[in-house]
Design a protein around this motif. Sequence first.
Motif, PDB file in Angstrom:
ATOM      1  N   ALA A 114       0.753  -1.039   0.057  1.00  0.00           N
ATOM      2  CA  ALA A 114       0.078   0.079   0.045  1.00  0.00           C
ATOM      3  C   ALA A 114       1.006   1.116   0.088  1.00  0.00           C
ATOM      4  N   THR A 115       0.345   2.378  -0.558  1.00  0.00           N
ATOM      5  CA  THR A 115       1.245   3.619  -0.509  1.00  0.00           C
ATOM      6  C   THR A 115       0.279   4.611   0.074  1.00  0.00           C
ATOM      7  N   LEU A 116       0.844   5.471   0.883  1.00  0.00           N
ATOM      8  CA  LEU A 116       0.294   6.608   1.711  1.00  0.00           C
ATOM      9  C   LEU A 116       0.442   7.844   0.627  1.00  0.00           C
ATOM     10  N   ASP A 117      -0.604   9.100   0.916  1.00  0.00           N
ATOM     11  CA  ASP A 117      -0.322  10.306   0.141  1.00  0.00           C
ATOM     12  C   ASP A 117       0.885  11.009   0.578  1.00  0.00           C
ATOM     13  N   ASP A 118       1.955  11.266   0.030  1.00  0.00           N
ATOM     14  CA  ASP A 118       3.303  12.163   0.388  1.00  0.00           C
ATOM     15  C   ASP A 118       3.149  13.571   0.004  1.00  0.00           C
ATOM     16  N   ARG A 119       2.061  14.005  -0.592  1.00  0.00           N
ATOM     17  CA  ARG A 119       2.244  15.570  -0.906  1.00  0.00           C
ATOM     18  C   ARG A 119       2.266  16.342   0.240  1.00  0.00           C
ATOM     19  N   ASP A 120       1.565  16.110   1.250  1.00  0.00           N
ATOM     20  CA  ASP A 120       1.617  17.088   2.600  1.00  0.00           C
ATOM     21  C   ASP A 120       3.381  16.768   2.999  1.00  0.00           C
TER      22      ASP A 120
ATOM     23  N   ARG B  23       8.999   5.849   4.217  1.00  0.00           N
ATOM     24  CA  ARG B  23       8.031   4.713   4.561  1.00  0.00           C
ATOM     25  C   ARG B  23       6.606   4.785   4.110  1.00  0.00           C
ATOM     26  N   ALA B  24       6.465   5.888   3.198  1.00  0.00           N
ATOM     27  CA  ALA B  24       5.178   6.130   2.836  1.00  0.00           C
ATOM     28  C   ALA B  24       4.727   4.736   1.617  1.00  0.00           C
ATOM     29  N   SER B  25       5.589   4.101   1.246  1.00  0.00           N
ATOM     30  CA  SER B  25       5.130   2.857   0.665  1.00  0.00           C
ATOM     31  C   SER B  25       5.493   1.689   1.457  1.00  0.00           C
ATOM     32  N   ILE B  26       4.521   0.793   1.822  1.00  0.00           N
ATOM     33  CA  ILE B  26       4.378  -0.268   2.747  1.00  0.00           C
ATOM     34  C   ILE B  26       4.768  -1.548   1.832  1.00  0.00           C
TER      35      ILE B  26
END
Length: 621
Positions: free
Chosen positions: A420-426, A480-483
């Motif tokens: 899974a990948t979390l949004d990293d724009r912030d 770590r944004a990409s699990i």
Amino acid sequence: MSSSSYSSSPQQAGLSSGVGGPSGRAHDDALWGAFASAQTAAEFCRSWLSLQCVQVVDVHSAMLLLEQDSGTFVPAAVWPSAQTDVTYLAPAAQQCLSERRGMLLPGQPGAPVIVAYPVELDGRVHGAVVLDVAERSEEALQAVLRQLHWGIGWIETLFLRRQGLDDAQTLERARAALDIQAVAAEHARLEPLAMALVNDLASRFGCDRVSLGIDRQGRARLLAISHSAFFEKKSQFVTALENAMDEALDQRRSVAFPIIDEEANGIAIAHRDFAAARAVCSVVLSSRGVGVGVLTFERDDGRSFDAEEVRTFEAVSTLLGPVLDDRIERHRWFAGRLVDQLRAWWAHFKDSRRPAFRVGVVLALLLVLGVFSLDGEYRVSARAVVEGEVQRAAVAPFDGFLREAPVRAGFVVKQGQVLATLDDRDLLVERQRWLSEREQHQGRYRDALAKHERANANVSLAQMQEAESQLALVDEKLARASIVAPFDGVVVSGDLSQLLGSPVEQGKLLFELAPLDAYRVILKVDDRDIGDVRVGQSGSLVLTGLTGEVLDFEVRNLSMAEPEDGRNVFRVEAQLARSDLKLRPGMEGVGKIKVGEQTYAWIWTHRLTDWLRMQAWTWLP
């Protein structure tokens, strides 16, 4: 002799016209009067045969045979007198009965012709009439046959009348039997049934006393006496009554005193001793061919029991036998029924005509001995589930929003594959902000050093180091944004494909992974059996998805108890002996742990005995 036409006159035909002198007419009138006023079947047959012999002239002797006792034919009337010797007519009668037709046979010298004609009703021969007549023409002999044919109609009327009377009596007996059975069927227990039964029988048949006894190990035991709520079981009267019942029960037949028929009544010694001046009749109540009780009827008014009453009693007993047997079975305890069954089995075992039963009993005994003497392997059964030996959790590294989730539960993944990948724009914006602040603090630090402002230089240096720390933290979050999968395995749980764009909190469980080549078995053992389980014991497992293969395992650990489906179970961990199987975590089946050797009787009954011990411990003071 062949048939011919009727003769022109009665005298030519060999028949009497009935017209003669006054003495002849008076004789005919007397015969017809006796025939019309006959009160019994014997009188009817004698007067009928006399009329036939008067109608047919020159009759030397005659005999009327009628059926008695199903197949036996006896003379019902002999002419001219009861003392006449008619034995020579027997062959002609026998031939007539066998061929079932009218016959003309040559007779003895001086009586050359014997005429025989059957008595037939509804296709069945009931007898025959045989006349020894003087020799005459063929036409006259045919006229004699016609006269007998017409005259036998009166005998057929006798049979029809007798049959109608028998049918009426049979219906009356059946009605009485059904009424009494209805009375008995109203009571579910044995004692009320017996009392209601004897009271109804006494009033219905005009008896002074009716008693009911039941069979107890081959002896009759008095159960109820009409109009008596209590009786002394050891009294002389009861003993004599039970002896009379035993007499009927032993002979399996009805016994009456005074005796009705010497041949059909049987032995009546005990009835004679019990009767004194009374009339006594005992009938046996049977069920499935076995006598279960006896009804004894008594009268003190001097009237004896006739054959019709005895037949009525027997009709009643036929219907009451099964009802009484059913109530006796309900009344008895289990032990009494078991004794009767064992006694019946023993009788069958001794019967040489039943070798198969003997073989079956011997095999059953050998089986029971084997169950109690032979040892078998005792195994504890438990529901089992397959789990990964190592289960790794993939959690959210920080608060954010879910951008991608390419896998879900059941996917086989490789090490390093993105789960899974979390949004990293912030995070990128924040990183840029901390980069800018670091540059600003770094410029201030340099200006302070150039101006030799040590205090300002130290403050700027500290702020610059803070910005660098925050920047390193942001870079770590971006990394770590990409699990990713920590090893090759299968996703056990987790499905985020329907939650894209939703917020996730730091530490939230996203996926669980298990390796593909390392499994363990969790056995959920009931607390009743956990005392027999030890670490190091072996066992076998059959999975629902692999029913054709038995998997061996070894117990490695006994965990704590937990409730499940309203009962207490222990988690027992076991290691499979093979790892090259196509297993998946979550597969279920049944495992059996080998505990040791015990007798088959103990294996099959130990749970019941344990439960009984627990109940006894719970309820006993």
